[in-house]
Motif scaffolding. Structure first.
Motif, PDB file in Angstrom:
ATOM      1  N   LYS A  72       0.877  -1.333  -0.074  1.00 16.19           N
ATOM      2  CA  LYS A  72      -0.219   0.066  -0.053  1.00 16.19           C
ATOM      3  C   LYS A  72       0.854   1.222  -0.068  1.00 16.19           C
ATOM      4  O   LYS A  72       0.593   2.264  -0.627  1.00 16.19           O
ATOM      5  CB  LYS A  72      -1.003   0.220   1.210  1.00 16.19           C
ATOM      6  CG  LYS A  72      -1.879   1.167   1.100  1.00 16.19           C
ATOM      7  CD  LYS A  72      -2.682   1.107   2.234  1.00 16.19           C
ATOM      8  CE  LYS A  72      -2.028   1.523   3.602  1.00 16.19           C
ATOM      9  NZ  LYS A  72      -2.892   1.646   5.004  1.00 16.19           N
ATOM     10  N   ASP A  73       1.963   1.245   0.872  1.00 20.27           N
ATOM     11  CA  ASP A  73       2.728   2.346   0.909  1.00 20.27           C
ATOM     12  C   ASP A  73       3.638   2.682  -0.521  1.00 20.27           C
ATOM     13  O   ASP A  73       3.633   4.001  -0.818  1.00 20.27           O
ATOM     14  CB  ASP A  73       3.826   2.339   2.088  1.00 20.27           C
ATOM     15  CG  ASP A  73       3.142   2.428   3.368  1.00 20.27           C
ATOM     16  OD1 ASP A  73       1.854   2.982   3.446  1.00 20.27           O
ATOM     17  OD2 ASP A  73       3.868   1.938   4.292  1.00 20.27           O
ATOM     18  N   PHE A 129       3.072   6.031  -3.055  1.00 16.75           N
ATOM     19  CA  PHE A 129       4.459   6.946  -3.333  1.00 16.75           C
ATOM     20  C   PHE A 129       4.224   6.887  -4.916  1.00 16.75           C
ATOM     21  O   PHE A 129       4.406   7.797  -5.513  1.00 16.75           O
ATOM     22  CB  PHE A 129       5.465   6.039  -2.799  1.00 16.75           C
ATOM     23  CG  PHE A 129       6.528   6.817  -3.328  1.00 16.75           C
ATOM     24  CD1 PHE A 129       7.070   8.087  -2.723  1.00 16.75           C
ATOM     25  CD2 PHE A 129       7.504   6.416  -4.201  1.00 16.75           C
ATOM     26  CE1 PHE A 129       8.311   8.648  -3.226  1.00 16.75           C
ATOM     27  CE2 PHE A 129       8.736   7.199  -4.964  1.00 16.75           C
ATOM     28  CZ  PHE A 129       9.209   8.332  -4.139  1.00 16.75           C
ATOM     29  N   SER A 130       3.934   5.822  -5.528  1.00 21.06           N
ATOM     30  CA  SER A 130       3.825   5.888  -6.995  1.00 21.06           C
ATOM     31  C   SER A 130       2.888   6.643  -7.324  1.00 21.06           C
ATOM     32  O   SER A 130       2.734   7.534  -8.557  1.00 21.06           O
ATOM     33  CB  SER A 130       3.604   4.447  -7.452  1.00 21.06           C
ATOM     34  OG  SER A 130       3.440   4.474  -8.889  1.00 21.06           O
ATOM     35  N   LEU A 131       1.379   6.520  -6.772  1.00 21.59           N
ATOM     36  CA  LEU A 131       0.317   7.363  -7.431  1.00 21.59           C
ATOM     37  C   LEU A 131       0.725   8.914  -7.156  1.00 21.59           C
ATOM     38  O   LEU A 131       0.227   9.664  -8.035  1.00 21.59           O
ATOM     39  CB  LEU A 131      -0.734   6.832  -6.772  1.00 21.59           C
ATOM     40  CG  LEU A 131      -1.444   5.655  -6.917  1.00 21.59           C
ATOM     41  CD1 LEU A 131      -2.685   5.354  -5.749  1.00 21.59           C
ATOM     42  CD2 LEU A 131      -1.969   5.427  -8.304  1.00 21.59           C
ATOM     43  N   ARG A 132       1.186   9.116  -6.084  1.00 26.94           N
ATOM     44  CA  ARG A 132       1.657  10.762  -5.758  1.00 26.94           C
ATOM     45  C   ARG A 132       2.424  10.943  -7.116  1.00 26.94           C
ATOM     46  O   ARG A 132       2.526  12.284  -7.533  1.00 26.94           O
ATOM     47  CB  ARG A 132       2.265  10.968  -4.483  1.00 26.94           C
ATOM     48  CG  ARG A 132       1.269  10.943  -3.490  1.00 26.94           C
ATOM     49  CD  ARG A 132       1.925  11.557  -2.163  1.00 26.94           C
ATOM     50  NE  ARG A 132       3.281  10.866  -1.756  1.00 26.94           N
ATOM     51  CZ  ARG A 132       3.139   9.970  -0.841  1.00 26.94           C
ATOM     52  NH1 ARG A 132       1.956   9.416  -0.314  1.00 26.94           N
ATOM     53  NH2 ARG A 132       4.257   9.114  -0.395  1.00 26.94           N
ATOM     54  N   GLY A 133       3.602  10.335  -7.526  1.00 27.70           N
ATOM     55  CA  GLY A 133       4.356  10.571  -8.386  1.00 27.70           C
ATOM     56  C   GLY A 133       3.729  10.804  -9.816  1.00 27.70           C
ATOM     57  O   GLY A 133       4.228  11.654 -10.643  1.00 27.70           O
ATOM     58  N   SER A 134       2.629  10.012 -10.228  1.00 28.48           N
ATOM     59  CA  SER A 134       1.811  10.127 -11.217  1.00 28.48           C
ATOM     60  C   SER A 134       0.783  11.219 -11.182  1.00 28.48           C
ATOM     61  O   SER A 134      -0.146  11.441 -12.219  1.00 28.48           O
ATOM     62  CB  SER A 134       1.102   8.741 -11.692  1.00 28.48           C
ATOM     63  OG  SER A 134       2.247   8.025 -11.721  1.00 28.48           O
TER      64      SER A 134
END
Length: 257
Positions: free
Chosen positions: A196-197, A201-206
């Motif tokens: 989940k973490d 992190f990946s979604l924030r970057g996208s």
């Protein structure tokens, strides 16, 4: 009537009239000088400047001149505690001896305030509300979002805060605002196998959001549970979504194939 007019012409009347006038004049002179003595007419001094001094310094100055004082308190963030921040009357005002000087001293204890609800309000509206609560706007950062100049997230001292949280008055509040560019599209990341973490992190970057989280099977270790399904999912037919789109995930302790 004739007798009265004759009396007015006599020496006795003139003497009585002169005595009466003299008595009135003497009484007026006595009253005048008595009043001057009682009110100490012309006696007084100029109020010293004590604003900006420490409380102890201000009191010593006033007592040296025979002035009394009364104290109130307020809070100004940028001034040392115990400093005189206001005085009444102002410096150089001429006052009588023994006059009371009213001092306002900066508090040592910082007052607190309940944080108002400003999320999803316009920046101008939020700025006005923050100011009315005795707070200040700190850093403003923009992120891709369909809403332009709208408050998306709020933080204080690096920590997220919400309406109702108690914080010190005078604090600087950092705001995350939308830049109005949320109609742009980004590629959907493949989150399968991520924790989940790692996914967050990946979604924030996208410039995407973590959506609904569901669990599959018996979850014994949520920290190490991995994503076994996501929606929307990267596929041949769907490759991009709008900035800010939430991505729903399913977590399981089972490994993906």
């Amino acid at each position: 009537m004739a007798k009265f007019i004759s009396y007015l012409k006599t020496k006795s009347f003139r003497n009585n009239l002169l005595a009466a006038i003299t008595t009135v004049i003497v009484l007026l002179i006595i009253a005048f000088f008595s009043l001057r003595y009682y009110t100490k007419h012309g006696q007084g001094l100029n109020v010293p400047a004590v604003k900006g001094l420490s409380f102890n310094q201000a009191v010593a100055k006033l007592e040296e001149l025979g002035l009394r004082y009364e104290v109130d308190s307020a809070y100004i963030m940028d001034m040392p505690p115990g400093t005189v921040i206001d005085q009444d009357p102002e410096a150089e005002t001429f006052v009588k001896d023994n006059r009371t000087i009213y001092l306002t001293v900066n508090r040592a204890q910082v007052p607190t305030v309940k944080f108002p609800d400003i999320q999803f309000k316009s920046f101008i509206e939020a700025q006005s509300i923050i100011s009315s609560y005795g707070l200040k706007v700190g850093d403003t950062v923009y992120k891709a979002d369909v809403s332009r100049d709208v408050v998306l997230d709020i933080s204080f001292a690096g920590q997220a805060i919400k309406a109702g949280d108690i914080i010190p008055k005078g604090s600087r509040i950092d705001l995350l605002l939308g830049d109005g560019g949320g109609n742009e599209e980004v590629e959907i990341p493949n989150l399968l196998g991520f924790t989940k973490d790692e996914a967050a992190f990946s979604l924030r970057g996208s410039n995407l959001k973590l959506g609904i989280i569901t669990y599959e099977g018996n979850i014994t270790d949520t920290a190490n549970a991995v994503i076994v399904a996501q929606s929307p999912v990267l596929s041949d037919s769907v490759a991009t979504v709008k900035i800010g789109t939430p991505v729903n995930i399913t977590l399981s302790n089972k490994t993906t194939n």
